[in-house]
Design a protein around this motif. Structure first.
Motif, PDB file in Angstrom:
ATOM      1  N   VAL A 172       0.832  -1.202   0.000  1.00 28.49           N
ATOM      2  CA  VAL A 172       0.000   0.000   0.000  1.00 28.49           C
ATOM      3  C   VAL A 172       0.875   1.265   0.000  1.00 28.49           C
ATOM      4  O   VAL A 172       0.474   2.313  -0.484  1.00 28.49           O
ATOM      5  CB  VAL A 172      -1.002  -0.040   1.182  1.00 28.49           C
ATOM      6  N   GLU A 173       2.104   1.122   0.496  1.00 29.27           N
ATOM      7  CA  GLU A 173       3.015   2.268   0.520  1.00 29.27           C
ATOM      8  C   GLU A 173       3.537   2.628  -0.876  1.00 29.27           C
ATOM      9  O   GLU A 173       4.139   3.675  -1.067  1.00 29.27           O
ATOM     10  CB  GLU A 173       4.238   1.956   1.407  1.00 29.27           C
ATOM     11  N   LEU A 174       3.318   1.739  -1.850  1.00 30.96           N
ATOM     12  CA  LEU A 174       3.942   1.923  -3.166  1.00 30.96           C
ATOM     13  C   LEU A 174       2.988   2.554  -4.175  1.00 30.96           C
ATOM     14  O   LEU A 174       3.195   2.450  -5.383  1.00 30.96           O
ATOM     15  CB  LEU A 174       4.444   0.557  -3.687  1.00 30.96           C
ATOM     16  N   TYR A 175       1.934   3.209  -3.656  1.00 28.79           N
ATOM     17  CA  TYR A 175       0.877   3.688  -4.552  1.00 28.79           C
ATOM     18  C   TYR A 175       1.389   4.641  -5.622  1.00 28.79           C
ATOM     19  O   TYR A 175       0.872   4.701  -6.725  1.00 28.79           O
ATOM     20  CB  TYR A 175      -0.254   4.343  -3.724  1.00 28.79           C
ATOM     21  N   ARG A 176       2.445   5.390  -5.301  1.00 24.90           N
ATOM     22  CA  ARG A 176       2.937   6.405  -6.250  1.00 24.90           C
ATOM     23  C   ARG A 176       3.539   5.807  -7.520  1.00 24.90           C
ATOM     24  O   ARG A 176       3.697   6.486  -8.511  1.00 24.90           O
ATOM     25  CB  ARG A 176       4.060   7.209  -5.601  1.00 24.90           C
ATOM     26  N   TYR A 177       3.929   4.548  -7.471  1.00 22.51           N
ATOM     27  CA  TYR A 177       4.738   3.995  -8.570  1.00 22.51           C
ATOM     28  C   TYR A 177       3.924   3.419  -9.714  1.00 22.51           C
ATOM     29  O   TYR A 177       4.462   3.144 -10.775  1.00 22.51           O
ATOM     30  CB  TYR A 177       5.690   2.918  -8.027  1.00 22.51           C
ATOM     31  N   TYR A 228      -6.352  15.950   0.810  1.00 22.36           N
ATOM     32  CA  TYR A 228      -5.299  15.117   0.203  1.00 22.36           C
ATOM     33  C   TYR A 228      -5.172  15.423  -1.283  1.00 22.36           C
ATOM     34  O   TYR A 228      -6.071  15.120  -2.073  1.00 22.36           O
ATOM     35  CB  TYR A 228      -5.602  13.621   0.416  1.00 22.36           C
ATOM     36  N   LYS A 229      -4.043  16.038  -1.647  1.00 17.98           N
ATOM     37  CA  LYS A 229      -3.830  16.469  -3.031  1.00 17.98           C
ATOM     38  C   LYS A 229      -3.984  15.292  -4.000  1.00 17.98           C
ATOM     39  O   LYS A 229      -4.569  15.407  -5.076  1.00 17.98           O
ATOM     40  CB  LYS A 229      -2.415  17.049  -3.119  1.00 17.98           C
ATOM     41  N   TYR A 230      -3.454  14.146  -3.587  1.00 20.73           N
ATOM     42  CA  TYR A 230      -3.435  12.955  -4.461  1.00 20.73           C
ATOM     43  C   TYR A 230      -4.844  12.589  -4.927  1.00 20.73           C
ATOM     44  O   TYR A 230      -5.037  12.081  -6.029  1.00 20.73           O
ATOM     45  CB  TYR A 230      -2.818  11.793  -3.673  1.00 20.73           C
ATOM     46  N   PRO A 276      -3.547   3.768  -7.480  1.00 23.00           N
ATOM     47  CA  PRO A 276      -3.859   2.925  -6.320  1.00 23.00           C
ATOM     48  C   PRO A 276      -4.191   3.778  -5.098  1.00 23.00           C
ATOM     49  O   PRO A 276      -3.817   4.957  -5.029  1.00 23.00           O
ATOM     50  CB  PRO A 276      -2.566   2.157  -6.070  1.00 23.00           C
ATOM     51  N   ALA A 277      -4.872   3.166  -4.139  1.00 20.26           N
ATOM     52  CA  ALA A 277      -5.285   3.901  -2.953  1.00 20.26           C
ATOM     53  C   ALA A 277      -4.095   4.372  -2.136  1.00 20.26           C
ATOM     54  O   ALA A 277      -3.088   3.674  -2.006  1.00 20.26           O
ATOM     55  CB  ALA A 277      -6.167   2.994  -2.093  1.00 20.26           C
TER      56      ALA A 277
END
Ligand code: GAL
Length: 573
Positions: A401-406, A529-531, A483-484
């Motif tokens: 879940v920490e890898l959502y940016r990729y 949350y900008k994302y 992704p979330a």
């Protein structure tokens, strides 16, 4: 001085002598020792990939949906089990819900390659061969996937593809395969070491060389330079090409474009380990491997076929490998390119429409493939293997879940295949597992026994309902592939949210604790949350509960989340 102090000083002195010996021997051998040391403590890529294009093969822009043989059948597979599962995928309605890949995992191979060196299926378990099975699976409207490893053998010690990438990719394409999972067992890390290159000759096939690339003609970058071969000082060559230390380049003018042979003459020391170099011709990379051994002679040669353009060409000698990640990147990219060439080549040869092969990188997250996977393939595993155990599913979720940016369209984080329906997961755990994977924009690759779904049992009905939840599948397959993000994390409850292509937002409350929890959430707070790119609405939002299918209007979400369970909603303006 105590005996202990003397002992420590002696150890330090031996270490210092060993280090100095290695340091000066490296320099004498035309290598940059400090560059070789750069890999220590670094698992990450050092190769600069910013300018490399993303891997694009016009397929799987959203996460793949399908089934894989591994979680259920492991090494006991045969063509009946695979075809039976494909048929069940259609009969159970899963195919209609979007599942389309039938992926054969490890152990489909015979331990023998055929007389042309090609991989072949286990001659007893797959007597009709993969091509025939593929045709039957395709006739059901489904795609067939296969498995190999980026090593000398697979994880179950069957023949694998390292060193045979082109041939194996061509074989898969000719069988009609549309997905390759490429594992990491028995991998051989590419070394950063490169010998002194004395000179290289370029010739047309069938002719003697007209052109010699000599050290004194090279344009060097970094620490690369012309060095003397210390054991034969009359000889010199291009040195300090190791571990990304520097490059040696040449401009080569030829009257005709086409295939040429480059013969690279290199210096051999008495005992030499395996070494490696890339010959980059106008941006195309050709790889050269120098074998290990004891020398009879001081020099040796290796050859490669390269393609030159008519007129000016730039040829560069380099070895960019410093870390294990550099090695993995080069090897995965090699197979990714081989697959692209193979599917294109096969289409051109047969005059049929191209069947692009989704390329799935499975190196368990070791070399942080989320940093480079988008340049080498379509998806990458983020962790070691999943099992049908709640703690394992939670720990894979925690990492992934920490890898959502990729992730992005065509480039997907893969937290491994689903275990829904396997082991002793409770109904809430099964739903939570499926929901979390949809929230993370993960591939939905089933691992349960689809052939049993027709047995009419309540478990089967539950599984079909869970796996064909259209609203959740739409979240997973959202074309934005964002992704979330975990917007709240606590030991008991996580809140995840992801933006969707039509401006809606998906939000999920994940209760990790062992007791039921009430939640109350103010929807307007999503705008922090900008994302999420969330715009507050003046009035009520539509709140769609994706498990109960209830639709309400309001500005707050209130729900009770079961233990080890989720509540998940789609918010529309
Ligand atoms: C593992 C891989 C599993 C499965 C297995 C087959 O490395 O992570 O998903 O493919 O190999 O041997």
């Amino acid at each position: 001085m105590t005996a202990f102090t003397i002992f420590i000083l002696a150890v330090l002195a031996i270490a210092l002598v060993a280090f100095c010996t290695w340091f000066f021997a490296s320099i004498a051998d035309g290598k940059c020792p400090m560059c070789a040391l750069k890999h220590i403590g670094r698992g990450k890529l050092t190769i600069d990939i910013k300018k490399e294009p993303n891997y694009e093969n016009n397929v799987s822009s959203t996460p793949i949906m399908g089934w894989s043989s591994w979680n259920l059948l492991r090494n006991h597979i045969d063509e009946d089990a695979i075809y039976g599962t494909a048929k069940a995928m259609v009969d159970s309605g899963l195919a209609e819900a979007g599942y389309e890949y039938i992926n054969i995992d490890d152990c489909w191979q015979s331990s023998m390659r055929d007389e042309d060196g090609k991989l072949q299926a286990d001659l007893e378990a797959f007597p009709s061969g993969i091509e025939a099975l593929c045709k039957r699976v395709n006739a059901l409207g489904l795609k067939l996937g296969i498995y190999s490893s980026n090593g000398t053998l697979t994880c179950e010690d069957m023949p694998a593809s390292l060193g045979n990438e082109e041939l194996d990719a061509k074989t898969f394409a000719s069988w009609g395969i549309e997905y390759l999972k490429y594992d990491f067992c028995h991998n051989q890390i590419i070394t950063g070491s490169t010998p002194i290159i004395e000179f290289a000759d370029i010739s047309k096939p069938g002719e003697r060389s007209q052109m010699r690339l000599r050290p004194d003609h090279a344009k060097y970058t970094g620490r690369a330079k012309t060095v003397k071969c210390t054991d034969l000082p009359s000889k010199q060559g291009m040195g300090f090409l190791n571990h990304g230390a520097g490059t040696a380049s040449f401009n080569v003018d030829v009257p005709y474009g086409g295939e040429y042979i480059i013969t690279i003459h290199y210096h051999k020391t008495a005992y030499h380990k395996k070494q490696y170099m890339q010959v980059v011709v106008n941006g195309r990379v050709y790889e050269v491997h120098f074998p290990s051994g004891f020398s009879m002679s001081h020099d040796a040669k290796v050859q490669a076929e390269i393609r030159l353009d008519s007129g000016d060409n730039k040829i560069t000698f380099q070895n960019p490998v410093v870390t294990m990640a550099d090695s993995s990147y080069i090897q995965y990219k090699r197979m990714g390119e081989a697959l692209q060439n193979a599917s294109r080549g096969w289409a051109a040869y047969t005059g049929k429409e191209e069947k692009p092969i989704t390329f799935s990188i499975c190196e368990w997250g070791f070399a942080h493939p989320w940093n480079w996977g988008r340049k080498a393939g379509n998806m990458w595993r983020t962790t070691m293997d999943i099992t049908p155990k709640w703690f394992r599913i939670k720990s894979i979720y925690n990492k992934s879940v920490e890898l959502y940016r990729y992730a992005s369209p065509g480039h997907i984080n893969d937290p491994d295949m689903l275990e829904v329906g396997n082991g002793k997961l409770t109904p809430d755990e099964n739903r939570a597992h499926f929901t979390l994977w949809c929230m993370m924009a993960a591939p939905l690759v089933l691992g349960n026994d689809l052939r049993r779904l027709a047995d009419g049992s309540s478990k089967s009905r539950f599984l079909i309902d869970t796996l064909t939840n259209k609203s959740l599948i739409l979240i997973d397959q959202d074309p934005l592939v964002k992704p979330a993000k975990r917007i709240k994390r606590s030991p008991a409850l996580d809140i995840l949210a992801r933006p969707l292509a039509n401006g809606d937002t998906a939000i999920c409350f994940f209760n990790k604790s062992a007791k039921e929890r009430p939640v109350e959430f103010d929807i307007d707070s999503l705008s922090e949350y900008k994302y999420l790119n969330f715009r507050r609405a003046p009035g009520n939002y539509e709140i769609h509960d994706l498990w109960t299918d209830d639709r309400n209007a309001g500005t707050k979400i209130t729900a009770t989340v079961p233990k080890h369970g989720v509540a998940v909603f789609r918010i529309s303006q």
